[in-house]
Design a protein around this motif. Sequence first.
Motif, short mmCIF file in Angstrom:
data_model
loop_
_atom_site.label_atom_id
_atom_site.label_comp_id
_atom_site.label_asym_id
_atom_site.label_seq_id
_atom_site.Cartn_x
_atom_site.Cartn_y
_atom_site.Cartn_z
N GLU A 191 11.96 12.78 9.39
CA GLU A 191 11.17 11.59 9.67
C GLU A 191 11.15 10.73 8.42
O GLU A 191 11.13 11.25 7.30
N PRO A 192 11.14 9.40 8.58
CA PRO A 192 11.04 8.57 7.38
C PRO A 192 9.70 8.80 6.69
O PRO A 192 8.67 8.94 7.35
N GLN A 193 9.72 8.89 5.38
CA GLN A 193 8.50 9.09 4.60
C GLN A 193 7.99 7.74 4.12
O GLN A 193 8.75 6.91 3.64
N PHE A 194 6.70 7.50 4.28
CA PHE A 194 6.08 6.29 3.78
C PHE A 194 5.47 6.59 2.42
O PHE A 194 4.81 7.61 2.24
N GLU A 195 5.69 5.72 1.50
CA GLU A 195 5.04 5.82 0.20
C GLU A 195 3.67 5.18 0.35
O GLU A 195 3.56 4.02 0.76
N ILE A 196 2.62 5.91 0.07
CA ILE A 196 1.28 5.37 0.23
C ILE A 196 0.98 4.47 -0.97
O ILE A 196 1.02 4.92 -2.11
N PRO A 197 0.66 3.20 -0.70
CA PRO A 197 0.38 2.26 -1.79
C PRO A 197 -1.06 2.38 -2.30
O PRO A 197 -1.88 1.47 -2.16
N TRP A 198 -1.39 3.54 -2.85
CA TRP A 198 -2.75 3.81 -3.32
C TRP A 198 -3.22 2.78 -4.35
O TRP A 198 -2.46 2.42 -5.25
N ILE A 199 -4.47 2.39 -4.24
CA ILE A 199 -5.14 1.63 -5.29
C ILE A 199 -6.17 2.59 -5.88
O ILE A 199 -7.06 3.06 -5.15
N PRO A 200 -6.05 2.91 -7.16
CA PRO A 200 -7.02 3.83 -7.76
C PRO A 200 -8.41 3.19 -7.83
O PRO A 200 -8.55 2.05 -8.27
N LEU A 201 -9.41 3.91 -7.38
CA LEU A 201 -10.80 3.47 -7.51
C LEU A 201 -11.32 3.98 -8.84
O LEU A 201 -11.40 5.20 -9.05
N THR A 202 -11.66 3.06 -9.72
CA THR A 202 -12.11 3.45 -11.06
C THR A 202 -13.37 2.72 -11.50
O THR A 202 -13.92 3.05 -12.54
N ASP A 203 -13.81 1.72 -10.71
CA ASP A 203 -14.92 0.89 -11.11
C ASP A 203 -15.78 0.53 -9.89
O ASP A 203 -15.24 0.20 -8.83
N VAL A 229 -9.83 -0.48 5.52
CA VAL A 229 -9.66 0.10 4.19
C VAL A 229 -9.99 1.58 4.29
O VAL A 229 -10.94 1.96 4.98
N LEU A 230 -9.20 2.40 3.63
CA LEU A 230 -9.54 3.83 3.60
C LEU A 230 -9.77 4.24 2.16
O LEU A 230 -9.16 3.71 1.24
N ILE A 231 -10.70 5.16 2.01
CA ILE A 231 -10.98 5.77 0.71
C ILE A 231 -10.70 7.26 0.86
O ILE A 231 -11.26 7.91 1.74
N PHE A 232 -9.82 7.77 0.02
CA PHE A 232 -9.54 9.20 0.00
C PHE A 232 -10.14 9.76 -1.27
O PHE A 232 -9.71 9.44 -2.37
N ILE A 256 -3.33 -1.28 6.75
CA ILE A 256 -4.53 -0.63 6.22
C ILE A 256 -4.33 -0.47 4.72
O ILE A 256 -3.22 -0.21 4.26
N GLN A 257 -5.40 -0.66 3.96
CA GLN A 257 -5.29 -0.53 2.51
C GLN A 257 -5.91 0.77 2.03
O GLN A 257 -7.11 0.99 2.21
N PRO A 258 -5.12 1.65 1.45
CA PRO A 258 -5.64 2.93 0.96
C PRO A 258 -6.10 2.88 -0.49
O PRO A 258 -5.40 2.36 -1.36
N TYR A 259 -7.27 3.42 -0.73
CA TYR A 259 -7.82 3.59 -2.06
C TYR A 259 -7.92 5.10 -2.33
O TYR A 259 -8.22 5.86 -1.42
N TYR A 260 -7.74 5.45 -3.58
CA TYR A 260 -7.76 6.85 -4.00
C TYR A 260 -8.83 7.02 -5.07
O TYR A 260 -8.89 6.26 -6.04
#
Length: 130
Positions: free
Chosen positions: A16-28, A44-47, A74-78
């Motif tokens: 299956e094609p793999q998607f690179e998750i464009p994580w935005i680091p939550l730091t502030d 928006v998702l927060i992991f 969807i925008q993923p945050y880490y």
Amino acid sequence: MNLFKKIFNSESTPKEPQFEIPWIPLTDIKQLDELVELSKTKPVLIFKHSTRCGISSMTMRQFTGSYKYEAAQIQPYYLDLLSYRDLSNEIAIRFQVLHQSPQLIVIKNGSTVHAASHYEIQAASLERFI
């Protein structure tokens, strides 16, 4: 030896094609206001992830392996829980979710629409919010 390569060679097996998750680091904490505003135009998702927890690491691998969404959907945050515990506590208060690790929180129109932890975290569950 060639017989074994033909049977067990993973390169010849279609994947299956793999998607690179464009994580935005939550730091502030200021980023929480930004992600609330963003959630008015797309979910928006927060992991929340503990880098020292085996269950969290396994859940992260399973989640990233089945993730199939693009940043336009969807925008993923880490969030690294160990480095940003105060931020994790603020997320729990602001989005009215009990702190857990690992944890997936989906924010839409400024509010929590989904929260899951541990083995309940599934990338497929995001489909209904897109």
